[in-house]
Design a protein around this motif. Structure first.
Motif: not given
Length: 247
Positions: A142-147, A200-205, A242-247
């Protein structure tokens, strides 16, 4: 429309050829990976010192080695046994954990293990992209990222991959590969929705621009092969999500 099971798109039969293509050119000519995509991918990833990192679809390990050199504790996973073997052979200091696995399938032993997941030019070649997104969501903290870097779906028509951008699900064989390896086209909406469903939520493109000076470094033979060559520095053929994992 042609959709293949994930196991049929592994690069296993082209492992040596693919691994060779990932090496930095000795003559200083332009490299898609070293000069363009990977530097921007790693810039989006940022500082990985002390992080647990997954190279998802590691191939022969080019990104995994960068991450390890930058201080991450790296696990590298690919569906191709031969590519993983070739990656291990270049990891002389045993910095990286190498695993053969289809990331379209669950990986329960790694639930919420990784601070960051990095994937370079893999997503377009995964037939079960929804399963891939779910697995990455499950293994990311949670709060980690997938890029992820990938071929920009919006360029598919221009690159003559599909007739219409909305032809989602089309499987297009790469011209160089026999037996066939496929590029799978989906819309950007498809990808963002799949990763949202994976947690995930998209953090940036990030649109990856190829500067004109890089275009000039492409071999003349390559320029002749590409009818849309003049668009290279005017259109983003690659994109980084760039995605962020949400809780």
């Amino acid at each position: 429309m042609t959709i293949l099971p994930p196991r049929e798109n592994t690069y296993e039969q082209f492992a040596e050829q693919y691994a060779q293509s990932q090496q930095r050119p000795d003559n200083g000519s332009f490299s898609w990976n070293y000069d363009l995509v990977i530097p921007q991918l790693l810039n989006v990833v940022g500082d990985v010192t002390g992080c647990s990192a997954l190279d998802a679809g590691c191939g022969e390990g080019i990104v995994a080695r960068f991450l390890a050199d930058f201080g991450a504790k790296v696990t590298a996973i690919d569906v191709s046994p031969r590519l993983v073997e070739l990656g291990k052979a270049q990891d002389s200091q045993n910095q990286i954990t190498w695993i053969v696995r289809d990331l379209s399938l669950p990986l329960a032993s790694f639930d919420e293990t990784f601070d960051v997941v990095v994937s370079n030019l893999v997503l377009n070649d995964v037939s079960d992209y929804c399963g891939f997104a779910r697995t990455l969501g499950a293994v990311t903290k949670v709060d980690g990222r997938a890029v992820l870097s990938l071929t920009n779906p919006y360029s598919a028509v221009m690159r003559e991959k599909v007739h219409s951008y909305f032809d989602s699900g089309e499987a297009i064989p790469y011209a160089w590969a026999e037996p066939k390896v496929y590029h799978f086209h989906r819309t950007m909406q498809d990808y963002v929705s799949a990763f949202r469903d994976g947690g995930f939520l998209l953090n940036s493109l990030t649109d990856v621009q190829m500067p004109n000076e890089m275009v000039k470094r492409l071999p003349d033979s390559r320029k002749e092969e590409i009818p849309w060559f003049d668009l290279y520095h005017r259109y983003p053929f690659f994109v980084i999500l760039d995605f962020v994992k949400v809780g």
